[in-house]
Design a protein around this motif. Structure first.
Motif, PDB file in Angstrom:
ATOM      1  N   ILE A   1       0.837  -1.200   0.000  1.00 45.24           N
ATOM      2  CA  ILE A   1       0.000   0.000   0.000  1.00 45.24           C
ATOM      3  C   ILE A   1       0.875   1.254   0.000  1.00 45.24           C
ATOM      4  CG2 ILE A   1      -1.619   1.340   1.403  1.00 45.24           C
ATOM      5  CD1 ILE A   1      -2.851  -1.394   2.207  1.00 45.24           C
ATOM      6  N   GLY A   2       1.915   1.252   0.823  1.00 46.68           N
ATOM      7  CA  GLY A   2       2.839   2.385   0.835  1.00 46.68           C
ATOM      8  C   GLY A   2       3.566   2.532  -0.490  1.00 46.68           C
ATOM      9  N   GLY A   3       3.970   1.403  -1.068  1.00 47.00           N
ATOM     10  CA  GLY A   3       4.662   1.441  -2.353  1.00 47.00           C
ATOM     11  C   GLY A   3       3.792   1.981  -3.472  1.00 47.00           C
ATOM     12  N   LEU A   4       2.537   1.560  -3.512  1.00 45.01           N
ATOM     13  CA  LEU A   4       1.626   2.080  -4.540  1.00 45.01           C
ATOM     14  C   LEU A   4       1.391   3.572  -4.370  1.00 45.01           C
ATOM     15  CD1 LEU A   4      -0.986  -0.797  -4.822  1.00 45.01           C
ATOM     16  CD2 LEU A   4       0.639  -0.047  -6.561  1.00 45.01           C
ATOM     17  N   SER A   5       1.247   4.015  -3.135  1.00 45.29           N
ATOM     18  CA  SER A   5       1.056   5.445  -2.884  1.00 45.29           C
ATOM     19  C   SER A   5       2.271   6.244  -3.350  1.00 45.29           C
ATOM     20  CB  SER A   5       0.821   5.705  -1.393  1.00 45.29           C
ATOM     21  OG  SER A   5      -0.303   5.022  -0.942  1.00 45.29           O
ATOM     22  N   GLY A   6       3.451   5.784  -2.990  1.00 38.76           N
ATOM     23  CA  GLY A   6       4.674   6.465  -3.418  1.00 38.76           C
ATOM     24  C   GLY A   6       4.881   6.389  -4.921  1.00 38.76           C
ATOM     25  N   GLY A   7       4.546   5.250  -5.509  1.00 39.51           N
ATOM     26  CA  GLY A   7       4.705   5.092  -6.947  1.00 39.51           C
ATOM     27  C   GLY A   7       3.810   6.028  -7.745  1.00 39.51           C
ATOM     28  N   PHE A   8       2.559   6.138  -7.327  1.00 35.28           N
ATOM     29  CA  PHE A   8       1.653   7.036  -8.049  1.00 35.28           C
ATOM     30  C   PHE A   8       2.001   8.500  -7.813  1.00 35.28           C
ATOM     31  CE2 PHE A   8      -1.344   3.328  -8.149  1.00 35.28           C
ATOM     32  CZ  PHE A   8      -1.271   3.166  -9.522  1.00 35.28           C
ATOM     33  N   GLY A   9       2.509   8.828  -6.628  1.00 34.82           N
ATOM     34  CA  GLY A   9       2.977  10.193  -6.383  1.00 34.82           C
ATOM     35  C   GLY A   9       4.171  10.528  -7.257  1.00 34.82           C
ATOM     36  N   ALA A  10       5.097   9.584  -7.381  1.00 26.86           N
ATOM     37  CA  ALA A  10       6.279   9.786  -8.216  1.00 26.86           C
ATOM     38  C   ALA A  10       5.901   9.903  -9.691  1.00 26.86           C
ATOM     39  CB  ALA A  10       7.257   8.641  -8.010  1.00 26.86           C
ATOM     40  N   LEU A  11       4.976   9.061 -10.140  1.00 28.77           N
ATOM     41  CA  LEU A  11       4.523   9.121 -11.526  1.00 28.77           C
ATOM     42  C   LEU A  11       3.857  10.451 -11.827  1.00 28.77           C
ATOM     43  CD1 LEU A  11       4.162   7.646 -14.221  1.00 28.77           C
ATOM     44  CD2 LEU A  11       2.029   6.718 -13.319  1.00 28.77           C
ATOM     45  N   THR A  12       3.078  10.958 -10.881  1.00 34.86           N
ATOM     46  CA  THR A  12       2.428  12.250 -11.069  1.00 34.86           C
ATOM     47  C   THR A  12       3.454  13.366 -11.198  1.00 34.86           C
ATOM     48  OG1 THR A  12       0.538  11.467  -9.795  1.00 34.86           O
ATOM     49  CG2 THR A  12       0.733  13.840 -10.093  1.00 34.86           C
ATOM     50  N   GLY A  13       4.493  13.338 -10.372  1.00 30.74           N
ATOM     51  CA  GLY A  13       5.550  14.341 -10.472  1.00 30.74           C
ATOM     52  C   GLY A  13       6.280  14.279 -11.800  1.00 30.74           C
ATOM     53  N   SER A  14       6.554  13.073 -12.270  1.00 35.85           N
ATOM     54  CA  SER A  14       7.235  12.911 -13.558  1.00 35.85           C
ATOM     55  C   SER A  14       6.369  13.405 -14.716  1.00 35.85           C
ATOM     56  CB  SER A  14       7.600  11.444 -13.765  1.00 35.85           C
ATOM     57  OG  SER A  14       8.150  11.229 -15.029  1.00 35.85           O
ATOM     58  N   LEU A  15       5.078  13.088 -14.679  1.00 37.21           N
ATOM     59  CA  LEU A  15       4.188  13.515 -15.753  1.00 37.21           C
ATOM     60  C   LEU A  15       3.951  15.019 -15.732  1.00 37.21           C
ATOM     61  CD1 LEU A  15       1.588  10.613 -15.738  1.00 37.21           C
ATOM     62  CD2 LEU A  15       3.421  11.017 -17.381  1.00 37.21           C
ATOM     63  N   LEU A  16       3.905  15.610 -14.543  1.00 34.88           N
ATOM     64  CA  LEU A  16       3.767  17.061 -14.466  1.00 34.88           C
ATOM     65  C   LEU A  16       4.981  17.756 -15.056  1.00 34.88           C
ATOM     66  CD1 LEU A  16       2.025  19.444 -13.493  1.00 34.88           C
ATOM     67  CD2 LEU A  16       3.304  19.343 -11.350  1.00 34.88           C
ATOM     68  N   ARG A  17       6.139  17.172 -14.848  1.00 32.59           N
ATOM     69  CA  ARG A  17       7.358  17.746 -15.425  1.00 32.59           C
ATOM     70  C   ARG A  17       7.313  17.682 -16.953  1.00 32.59           C
ATOM     71  NH1 ARG A  17      12.491  18.931 -13.728  1.00 32.59           N
ATOM     72  NH2 ARG A  17      14.081  18.762 -15.337  1.00 32.59           N
ATOM     73  N   THR A  18       6.812  16.594 -17.514  1.00 28.27           N
ATOM     74  CA  THR A  18       6.766  16.477 -18.971  1.00 28.27           C
ATOM     75  C   THR A  18       5.702  17.387 -19.583  1.00 28.27           C
ATOM     76  OG1 THR A  18       5.265  14.587 -18.853  1.00 28.27           O
ATOM     77  CG2 THR A  18       7.621  14.122 -18.959  1.00 28.27           C
ATOM     78  N   ILE A  19       4.657  17.700 -18.838  1.00 27.31           N
ATOM     79  CA  ILE A  19       3.634  18.613 -19.357  1.00 27.31           C
ATOM     80  C   ILE A  19       4.213  20.008 -19.559  1.00 27.31           C
ATOM     81  CG2 ILE A  19       1.544  19.876 -18.687  1.00 27.31           C
ATOM     82  CD1 ILE A  19       0.492  17.320 -17.503  1.00 27.31           C
ATOM     83  N   ASN A  20       5.055  20.442 -18.649  1.00 25.99           N
ATOM     84  CA  ASN A  20       5.599  21.793 -18.696  1.00 25.99           C
ATOM     85  C   ASN A  20       6.801  21.949 -19.617  1.00 25.99           C
ATOM     86  OD1 ASN A  20       3.677  22.766 -16.921  1.00 25.99           O
ATOM     87  ND2 ASN A  20       4.897  22.194 -15.137  1.00 25.99           N
ATOM     88  N   GLN A  21       7.285  20.871 -20.203  1.00 28.53           N
ATOM     89  CA  GLN A  21       8.431  20.960 -21.102  1.00 28.53           C
ATOM     90  C   GLN A  21       7.962  21.241 -22.517  1.00 28.53           C
ATOM     91  OE1 GLN A  21      10.467  17.244 -20.695  1.00 28.53           O
ATOM     92  NE2 GLN A  21      11.666  17.940 -18.953  1.00 28.53           N
ATOM     93  N   LYS A  22       8.752  22.054 -23.221  1.00 27.15           N
ATOM     94  CA  LYS A  22       8.459  22.299 -24.633  1.00 27.15           C
ATOM     95  C   LYS A  22       8.905  21.101 -25.449  1.00 27.15           C
ATOM     96  CE  LYS A  22       8.306  27.126 -25.701  1.00 27.15           C
ATOM     97  NZ  LYS A  22       8.896  28.191 -26.484  1.00 27.15           N
ATOM     98  N   GLU A  23       8.119  20.804 -26.455  1.00 26.57           N
ATOM     99  CA  GLU A  23       8.458  19.696 -27.326  1.00 26.57           C
ATOM    100  C   GLU A  23       9.493  20.170 -28.348  1.00 26.57           C
ATOM    101  OE1 GLU A  23       6.178  16.871 -30.500  1.00 26.57           O
ATOM    102  OE2 GLU A  23       5.089  17.569 -28.737  1.00 26.57           O
ATOM    103  N   VAL A  24      10.583  19.436 -28.449  1.00 30.20           N
ATOM    104  CA  VAL A  24      11.646  19.779 -29.383  1.00 30.20           C
ATOM    105  C   VAL A  24      11.337  19.115 -30.722  1.00 30.20           C
ATOM    106  CG1 VAL A  24      14.114  19.609 -29.821  1.00 30.20           C
ATOM    107  CG2 VAL A  24      13.285  19.925 -27.487  1.00 30.20           C
ATOM    108  N   ALA A  25      11.379  19.921 -31.780  1.00 24.41           N
ATOM    109  CA  ALA A  25      11.107  19.376 -33.115  1.00 24.41           C
ATOM    110  C   ALA A  25      12.246  18.462 -33.533  1.00 24.41           C
ATOM    111  CB  ALA A  25      10.952  20.511 -34.110  1.00 24.41           C
ATOM    112  N   LYS A  26      11.886  17.291 -34.032  1.00 20.79           N
ATOM    113  CA  LYS A  26      12.888  16.332 -34.483  1.00 20.79           C
ATOM    114  C   LYS A  26      13.266  16.677 -35.918  1.00 20.79           C
ATOM    115  CE  LYS A  26      11.210  12.759 -31.487  1.00 20.79           C
ATOM    116  NZ  LYS A  26      10.616  11.447 -31.357  1.00 20.79           N
TER     117      LYS A  26
END
Length: 124
Positions: free
Chosen positions: A94-119
């Motif tokens: 239960i603790g691991g799932l809570s921490g995992g989803f919190g970490a995933l949310t932080g990672s996804l929030l970081r990717t939302i705020n990044q500009k997409e670099v054109a390839k």
């Protein structure tokens, strides 16, 4: 190497936060570490899962061994489990799932705020 550092940071910050704040502060710690240190989705989830899961496993095991399994035996009987060790494992999960989803949310929030670099070779 960054993965191990993230696990240690999440576990350390969560340990300190749990001394003064409610149980859900571990989610905030995993969120902040993954917001500040960039990694991709599954890697972020696993680092949060392991950081908080191992911490809660150690805490639950220490409490269980110091009280001679009085509470965990009663909880195991309540849920009709054969072993009190399963209660300790469920606590860590239960603790691991809570921490995992919190970490995933932080990672996804970081990717939302990044500009997409054109390839190269692709135009919009």
């Amino acid at each position: 190497m960054k993965f191990v550092v993230k696990i240690v940071l999440i576990a350390g910050l969560s340990y300190i936060a749990e001394q003064f704040l409610p149980w859900w502060s571990v989610v905030l710690c995993a969120f902040l570490v993954n917001l500040l240190i960039p990694t991709k989705g599954f890697n972020a989830f696993i680092s949060g899962f392991l950081g908080v899961g191992i911490l809660w496993l150690v805490f639950a095991w220490m409490i269980d061994s110091s009280t001679d399994s009085i509470l965990t035996d009663k909880i195991a009987q309540l849920f009709e489990l054969n072993q009190s060790g399963l209660v300790v494992a469920a606590t860590a999960a239960i603790g691991g799932l809570s921490g995992g989803f919190g970490a995933l949310t932080g990672s996804l929030l970081r990717t939302i705020n990044q500009k997409e670099v054109a390839k190269p070779g692709y135009y919009k």
